[in-house]
Design an enzyme around this catalytic site. Structure first.
Site, short mmCIF file in Angstrom:
data_model
loop_
_atom_site.label_atom_id
_atom_site.label_comp_id
_atom_site.label_asym_id
_atom_site.label_seq_id
_atom_site.Cartn_x
_atom_site.Cartn_y
_atom_site.Cartn_z
CB CYS A 116 5.42 -11.07 -1.97
SG CYS A 116 3.99 -10.07 -1.56
CG HIS A 256 8.82 -8.25 -1.81
ND1 HIS A 256 8.03 -7.83 -2.87
CD2 HIS A 256 7.97 -8.47 -0.76
CE1 HIS A 256 6.77 -7.81 -2.46
NE2 HIS A 256 6.70 -8.18 -1.19
CG ASN A 286 3.85 -5.60 -1.20
OD1 ASN A 286 4.13 -6.06 -2.30
ND2 ASN A 286 3.83 -6.33 -0.10
O1 UT7 Z 1 4.76 -8.69 0.84
C1 UT7 Z 1 4.39 -9.86 1.49
C2 UT7 Z 1 4.84 -9.88 2.87
N1 UT7 Z 1 4.22 -8.85 3.66
C3 UT7 Z 1 4.96 -8.21 4.51
O2 UT7 Z 1 6.15 -8.41 4.58
C4 UT7 Z 1 4.27 -7.24 5.45
C5 UT7 Z 1 4.85 -7.40 6.82
N2 UT7 Z 1 4.21 -6.58 7.82
C6 UT7 Z 1 4.35 -5.23 7.90
O3 UT7 Z 1 4.91 -4.62 7.03
C7 UT7 Z 1 3.84 -4.54 9.13
O4 UT7 Z 1 3.49 -5.50 10.08
C8 UT7 Z 1 2.62 -3.61 8.91
C9 UT7 Z 1 3.04 -2.40 8.09
C10 UT7 Z 1 1.52 -4.37 8.18
C11 UT7 Z 1 2.09 -3.11 10.24
O5 UT7 Z 1 3.14 -2.45 10.96
P1 UT7 Z 1 3.48 -2.86 12.45
O6 UT7 Z 1 4.55 -1.98 12.89
O7 UT7 Z 1 3.73 -4.34 12.50
O8 UT7 Z 1 2.16 -2.49 13.20
P2 UT7 Z 1 1.25 -3.40 14.12
O9 UT7 Z 1 0.38 -4.27 13.30
O10 UT7 Z 1 2.11 -4.03 15.17
O11 UT7 Z 1 0.36 -2.31 14.80
C12 UT7 Z 1 0.91 -1.32 15.69
C13 UT7 Z 1 -0.18 -0.36 16.07
C14 UT7 Z 1 -1.44 -1.04 16.54
O12 UT7 Z 1 -2.01 -0.28 17.57
P3 UT7 Z 1 -1.84 -0.72 19.09
O13 UT7 Z 1 -2.46 -2.09 19.18
O14 UT7 Z 1 -0.37 -0.74 19.34
O15 UT7 Z 1 -2.59 0.34 19.83
C15 UT7 Z 1 -2.34 -1.01 15.33
O16 UT7 Z 1 -3.69 -1.05 15.64
O17 UT7 Z 1 -0.56 0.44 14.96
C16 UT7 Z 1 -1.96 0.31 14.71
N3 UT7 Z 1 -2.20 0.34 13.28
C17 UT7 Z 1 -2.35 1.48 12.59
N4 UT7 Z 1 -2.37 2.77 12.97
C18 UT7 Z 1 -2.55 3.70 11.99
C19 UT7 Z 1 -2.23 -0.69 12.41
N5 UT7 Z 1 -2.44 -0.26 11.16
C20 UT7 Z 1 -2.51 1.08 11.23
C21 UT7 Z 1 -2.70 2.10 10.26
N6 UT7 Z 1 -2.71 3.38 10.70
N7 UT7 Z 1 -2.85 1.84 8.96
#
Ligand code: UT7
Length: 331
Positions: A116, A256, A286
């Site tokens: 990225c 970004h 993204n």
């Molecule tokens: O561009 C290159 C660099 N990339 C980035 O900068 C991306 C960085 N990461 C992010 O933007 C975020 O981490 C994500 C958007 C990918 C995920 O968001 P998050 O707030 O970090 O969520 P998480 O992975 O901590 O998950 C929280 C909860 C989990 O459930 P539990 O374990 O708390 O019950 C996940 O299973 O949300 C759940 N979850 C979802 N729920 C609905 C994860 N993905 C989804 C989804 N829909 N798509």
């Protein structure tokens, strides 16, 4: 002798027509519009549906948009860099094909890959060629067909990424406009947190890699998020302090587009109000190497000659950094 600086003199863009909405994603994986919107800021992303078209298709379209708008003769382009994490193929370069297709018959070209941060690092590369005095027109294109590496059963990645391309032309400037400062970094500690494991030399394509879905992008979102928030904020702040810029001196933050929460955290650290922050993540998601040039193209009409822009990016590798650039034209 007057110092040559490298300025952006034109921009162009292309996004595919098809919009994959959060509502449609709800029918594909266990997710919902509310979760995606509140956690990422994304409402829809564009997808290049045509199976036979690769990243070069969008790179060519973005370059042609720039050429048409700026009325330059492609024969005058000295160099074409395609910043991409999803090249048409591993060998030969997407840039070589793109350059030929747009009529840049006198250019040399190559691809640049820093996930990225590809376009950000490409801005540094393009600027060095211009500042050397040897080259007069360097075309930098950021393009990615992320849909080609997405597993549409993996809700951790399929909701985030989209396809698109943007282009910027770098030319010499004798008024001191253009790229002023940069701080670019990488750290291999990130190698396994955001990657496409197979298809390269460490895990060449095989029945096994296909079966395991190892040609898809995977990311440990939470870890990448933490690194991205602190790194993008740190480098943006560094750009201000070491160039003696106050928050009032900054006209635009060009971040970004990975996650709206990362964008807000970066803006907060440098004390910028939302009206000074370029955002189009809600429309495109993204798009990896294309986010920064797509922002420039979308906000081009709002940019004024002499505006101070701070670019910041974070990506797989890890790779990250910030660039301070003075905008060089009114459109
Ligand atoms: O561009 C290159 C660099 N990339 C980035 O900068 C991306 C960085 N990461 C992010 O933007 C975020 O981490 C994500 C958007 C990918 C995920 O968001 P998050 O707030 O970090 O969520 P998480 O992975 O901590 O998950 C929280 C909860 C989990 O459930 P539990 O374990 O708390 O019950 C996940 O299973 O949300 C759940 N979850 C979802 N729920 C609905 C994860 N993905 C989804 C989804 N829909 N798509």
């Amino acid at each position: 002798m007057t110092k040559i600086t490298a300025a952006i003199s034109a921009v162009g863009k292309f996004v595919p027509e098809y919009a994959l909405t959060n509502k449609e994603l709800e029918t594909m994986v266990d997710t919902n519009d509310e979760w995606i919107t509140s956690r990422t800021g994304i409402k829809e992303r564009r997808i290049l549906k045509d199976k036979d078209k690769g990243t070069s298709y969008m790179a060519i379209k973005a370059a042609q948009d720039l050429i048409k708008k700026s009325n330059i003769d492609p024969k005058e382009i000295d160099m074409v860099i395609v910043a991409t994490a999803t090249p048409d193929m591993l060998v030969a370069s997407t840039a070589a094909y793109t350059a030929t297709e747009i009529g840049a018959v006198n250019a040399f070209s190559y691809d640049l890959q820093a996930a990225c941060s590809s376009f950000l690092f490409g801005m540094s590369t393009a600027s060095r060629y211009i500042e050397s005095g040897r080259y007069k027109k360097v075309l930098l294109i950021g393009a990615d067909k992320m849909s080609s590496v997405i597993d549409y059963t993996d809700r951790a990645t399929c909701i985030i990424f989209g396809d698109g391309a943007g282009a910027a032309l770098f030319e010499p400037n004798l008024e001191g406009l253009g790229l002023q400062d940069e701080y670019l970094r990488s750290d291999g500690v990130g190698r396994n947190f955001l990657k496409i494991h197979a298809g390269g030399s460490i895990a060449p394509a095989s029945e096994e890699t296909i079966k395991n879905g190892e040609h898809f992008i995977t990311q440990e979102g939470r870890t990448v998020f933490k690194y991205a928030v602190s790194s993008m904020a740190d480098v943006s702040e560094k750009m201000l302090t070491r160039n003696n810029l106050s928050k009032d001196d900054v006209d635009w933050l060009v971040p970004h587009q990975a996650n709206n929460r990362i964008i807000e955290a970066t803006a907060n650290r440098v004390g910028l109000d939302s009206e000074k922050v370029m955002v189009n993540i809600h429309k495109y998601g993204n798009t990896t190497s294309a986010t920064l040039p797509l922002l420039l193209a979308d906000y081009e009409k709002d940019l004024k000659k002499g505006n101070n822009l701070i670019f910041a990016a974070f990506g797989g590798g890890f790779t990250w950094g910030a660039i301070y650039l003075k905008w060089a034209y009114n459109s």
